[in-house]
Design a protein around this motif. Sequence first.
Motif, PDB file in Angstrom:
ATOM      1  N   ALA A   1       0.827  -1.206   0.000  1.00 23.81           N
ATOM      2  CA  ALA A   1       0.000   0.000   0.000  1.00 23.81           C
ATOM      3  C   ALA A   1       0.861   1.254   0.000  1.00 23.81           C
ATOM      4  N   SER A   2       2.066   1.140   0.568  1.00 21.26           N
ATOM      5  CA  SER A   2       2.920   2.329   0.639  1.00 21.26           C
ATOM      6  C   SER A   2       4.382   1.899   0.759  1.00 21.26           C
ATOM      7  N   THR A   3       5.255   2.845   0.544  1.00 19.13           N
ATOM      8  CA  THR A   3       6.690   2.595   0.712  1.00 19.13           C
ATOM      9  C   THR A   3       6.991   2.201   2.157  1.00 19.13           C
ATOM     10  N   ALA A   4       6.311   2.841   3.101  1.00 23.28           N
ATOM     11  CA  ALA A   4       6.542   2.517   4.514  1.00 23.28           C
ATOM     12  C   ALA A   4       6.177   1.056   4.788  1.00 23.28           C
ATOM     13  N   ASP A   5       5.072   0.593   4.201  1.00 18.44           N
ATOM     14  CA  ASP A   5       4.673  -0.807   4.375  1.00 18.44           C
ATOM     15  C   ASP A   5       5.715  -1.751   3.779  1.00 18.44           C
TER      16      ASP A   5
ATOM     17  N   ASP B   1       8.731  -1.965   5.994  1.00 16.95           N
ATOM     18  CA  ASP B   1       8.485  -2.776   7.196  1.00 16.95           C
ATOM     19  C   ASP B   1       8.844  -4.237   6.957  1.00 16.95           C
ATOM     20  N   VAL B   2       8.517  -4.749   5.763  1.00 14.81           N
ATOM     21  CA  VAL B   2       8.820  -6.148   5.448  1.00 14.81           C
ATOM     22  C   VAL B   2      10.299  -6.297   5.092  1.00 14.81           C
ATOM     23  N   VAL B   3      10.794  -5.385   4.244  1.00 17.63           N
ATOM     24  CA  VAL B   3      12.191  -5.475   3.813  1.00 17.63           C
ATOM     25  C   VAL B   3      13.131  -5.379   5.015  1.00 17.63           C
ATOM     26  N   GLU B   4      12.792  -4.544   5.975  1.00 19.58           N
ATOM     27  CA  GLU B   4      13.692  -4.331   7.114  1.00 19.58           C
ATOM     28  C   GLU B   4      13.332  -5.221   8.305  1.00 19.58           C
TER      29      GLU B   4
ATOM     30  N   GLY C   1       5.733 -10.751   6.109  1.00 21.56           N
ATOM     31  CA  GLY C   1       4.828 -10.485   5.001  1.00 21.56           C
ATOM     32  C   GLY C   1       5.346 -11.074   3.720  1.00 21.56           C
ATOM     33  N   ASN C   2       4.552 -10.893   2.680  1.00 17.42           N
ATOM     34  CA  ASN C   2       4.913 -11.402   1.365  1.00 17.42           C
ATOM     35  C   ASN C   2       5.707 -10.332   0.636  1.00 17.42           C
ATOM     36  N   LEU C   3       6.571 -10.777  -0.268  1.00 16.49           N
ATOM     37  CA  LEU C   3       7.440  -9.805  -0.913  1.00 16.49           C
ATOM     38  C   LEU C   3       7.827 -10.273  -2.316  1.00 16.49           C
TER      39      LEU C   3
END
Length: 424
Positions: free
Chosen positions: A69-73, A76-79, A84-86
Amino acid sequence: MSDHTPPENTPPENNVPGAHAAEAAAPGVIARGTQGQGLATRSVHAGERRDPEGAIHTPLYAHSTFAFASTADLLDVVEGRKSGNLYTRYGLNPIIRSLEDKLADLEGGQQALAFSSGMAAEAAIFLACARTGEHIVCLGDVCGGTFELLGVNLPQLGITTTFLRADEVSRLGEVLTGRTRIVFFETPSNPTLDVFDIAAISAQARQAGTLTVVDNTFATPVNQNPLQHGADLVIHSATKYLGGHSDLTAGALIGGADLLAPVAMWRKNLGQVIAPQAADLLARSIRSLPVRVRAQNETAAALAAFLAAHPRVRRVHYPGLAPGEAKKIVEAQMRGAGGMLSAVLDATAEQTAAVVDRLRLFAIAPSLGGVESLITQPITTTHHGLDPGERARRGIADSMIRLSVGLEDADDLIADLAQALDAP
Ligand SMILES: *Cc1c(COP(=O)(O)O)cnc(C)c1O
């Protein structure tokens, strides 16, 4: 990869595929909520996620990438702040994560990683744990691919292996060095169904600062949980019993999140992750694993008893008939004796091939663990590449047959063996 997907050099600690499973877990043990329930219940329900459409199990998402939904979301997963799914190659796909949660639960491990094959899982753990100049110990008989990987491929990278036969395990202390990183074995092993004492070997390896990795393919989590007996990691060729229908190729590693983090990075960058379609099929199969394996335990015991009493059979190898010390090990670490057995016939190699060729229900095929019964003469398949002297030292006779017992009626399988053995 586009600008909207994470860079390949994301630090591993921030981007550990499979890290979802570790979040809620106490260090070193079980991750999810179905523990305490029986294995059949957990095989059906562990790891499953209902989706908004109400699908009864985790649906197959065939997709390679997932939107945010957003870069922040996304960050959150990348870091690593949120699971979550990626991106599917990282294992961050709903069906793969769901399957891994199920596998971790069934083996009583903190986390699992699913692979494209059993050999992919083995290669990843060896590469993640051993560097040039370091050393592996392999006990007893192992899959032909494992022999080649350890004996031919890894020496090219300066990683060497000492192989000890089953009758040499008492020499383990002599061959463990300060550079030994892994003790690896199958129990029961292929094709002689030798059993190794997981607790004793793991304790000895731990004292030497070495990890113990147990290949639990033959036993399955229904019959044995190596982590409960002190092993650090469990490996599966999920191609066999976990898949159970001879229609998929997959592998798995289960153990502590700290041990699996570097393995996940190798899996990610070697591109060894399980395909979502295979993960879906595997999760489907595991839901019936205990029903299948318990039936296979029972039928294999009946076939072992039949063969042991047959005048053309010299010796039966089956954990349920193990004598002496081996019997004690089976009782200490196995809940069922499994669906694999082998027998040495009172026959030449050619006469043995003729017996095999007369069978009608047993298919002549490598592999194991499916719903259909299979037979192989190990000298023609799994151990074809081994020189005759070494085969003899390992107790793999020319007249040995190995059976993978399927889900047919025991009486029909026994009748088939009888007609093949009794023919003039
Ligand atoms: C088949 C097998 C393997 C290799 O697994 P693949 O899925 O064929 O890569 C490893 N260990 C055991 C015990 C096996 O039977």
